[in-house]
Scaffold this motif. Structure first.
Motif, short mmCIF file in Angstrom:
data_model
loop_
_atom_site.label_atom_id
_atom_site.label_comp_id
_atom_site.label_asym_id
_atom_site.label_seq_id
_atom_site.Cartn_x
_atom_site.Cartn_y
_atom_site.Cartn_z
N VAL A 229 0.76 -1.06 -0.13
CA VAL A 229 0.15 0.01 -0.03
C VAL A 229 0.83 1.22 -0.09
N GLY A 230 2.11 1.20 1.00
CA GLY A 230 2.92 2.36 0.79
C GLY A 230 3.45 2.62 -0.48
N LEU A 231 3.92 1.63 -1.21
CA LEU A 231 4.75 1.71 -2.50
C LEU A 231 3.59 2.24 -3.37
N ASP B 209 2.80 6.13 -2.64
CA ASP B 209 4.02 6.80 -3.11
C ASP B 209 4.27 6.80 -4.39
N LYS B 210 3.64 6.32 -5.07
CA LYS B 210 3.87 6.09 -6.86
C LYS B 210 5.25 5.36 -7.11
N LYS B 211 5.74 4.69 -6.24
CA LYS B 211 7.01 3.66 -6.44
C LYS B 211 6.54 2.56 -7.25
N ARG B 212 5.35 2.16 -7.05
CA ARG B 212 5.05 0.79 -7.84
C ARG B 212 3.80 0.96 -8.18
N ASP B 213 3.22 0.35 -9.25
CA ASP B 213 1.75 -0.12 -9.50
C ASP B 213 1.67 -1.35 -10.52
N THR C 52 -9.50 0.97 -1.05
CA THR C 52 -8.17 1.68 -1.11
C THR C 52 -7.30 1.56 -2.29
N MET C 53 -7.35 0.34 -2.55
CA MET C 53 -6.63 -0.05 -3.82
C MET C 53 -7.14 0.78 -5.33
N GLY C 54 -8.60 0.79 -5.36
CA GLY C 54 -9.30 1.55 -6.10
C GLY C 54 -8.81 3.12 -6.12
N ALA C 55 -8.58 3.56 -5.02
CA ALA C 55 -8.16 4.92 -4.70
C ALA C 55 -6.83 5.26 -5.08
N ILE C 56 -5.88 4.36 -4.73
CA ILE C 56 -4.50 4.72 -5.03
C ILE C 56 -3.96 4.04 -6.39
N SER C 57 -4.35 3.06 -6.88
CA SER C 57 -3.91 2.47 -7.90
C SER C 57 -4.55 2.69 -9.23
N GLY C 58 -3.81 2.52 -10.34
CA GLY C 58 -4.39 2.64 -11.72
C GLY C 58 -4.70 1.41 -12.26
N ALA C 59 -4.52 0.28 -11.22
CA ALA C 59 -4.79 -1.07 -11.89
C ALA C 59 -6.41 -1.56 -12.11
#
Length: 157
Positions: free
Chosen positions: A74-76, A79-83, A102-109
């Motif tokens: 979640v941190g990575l 922080d846009k270090k990984r997706d 949370t994943m829907g909000a922070i990830s482009g996956a």
């Protein structure tokens, strides 16, 4: 010959919660296998118990590849270090719904919520954010959830 760009490998994150419901480990191994066969690189992010169950279930790592701590993942991502290209969140309780949101909000996956357990219908109703919901009453027998996953075939999307 000029340097040719290397093809980007598609990736899939499997988010595992508490392994309280027995089908989680079996379905995770099944999904990892299907993703690998489709040419995707699966990464597992879970709590210590969930990760340990997977690693112990596949000691020679025929299926399980990279395994990381869920909070670290979640941190990575935040922080846009990984997706990842796809994200599969295993949901059998409120925490699972929260992780999916949370994943829907922070990830482009492309997000998939795999909803299972005794109260899967109640949990599925709580998902009010964009994602593909794959749900089945699966507690001890993984076949209903496997069937629901196969019908969607998220590895081919």
């Amino acid at each position: 010959m000029a340097d040719e760009p290397t093809a980007k490998t598609s990736t899939a994150l499997l988010v595992l919660g508490c392994p309280q419901v027995p089908v989680q480990t079996g379905i995770a191994l099944y999904l990892i296998n299907r993703l690998k066969k489709a040419g995707l690189t699966p990464v597992v992010a879970g709590n210590k118990a969930a990760n340990t169950l997977l690693v112990v279930s596949d000691p020679d790592r025929h299926y399980v590849g990279e395994v990381i701590d869920l909070d670290r993942a979640v941190g990575l991502i935040s922080d846009k270090k990984r997706d990842f290209d796809r994200c599969f969140v295993f949901v059998h309780n409120d925490a699972g719904v929260t992780y999916a949101a949370t994943m829907g909000a922070i990830s482009g996956a492309k997000l998939y919520a795999l909803v299972y357990g005794e109260h899967f219908e109640e949990q599925a109703k709580k998902i009010d954010f964009p994602c593909t919901v794959i749900a089945a009453k699966a507690v001890h027998n993984p076949l209903p959830l496997k069937k629901a996953i196969d019908e969607v075939a998220p590895w081919a999307a």
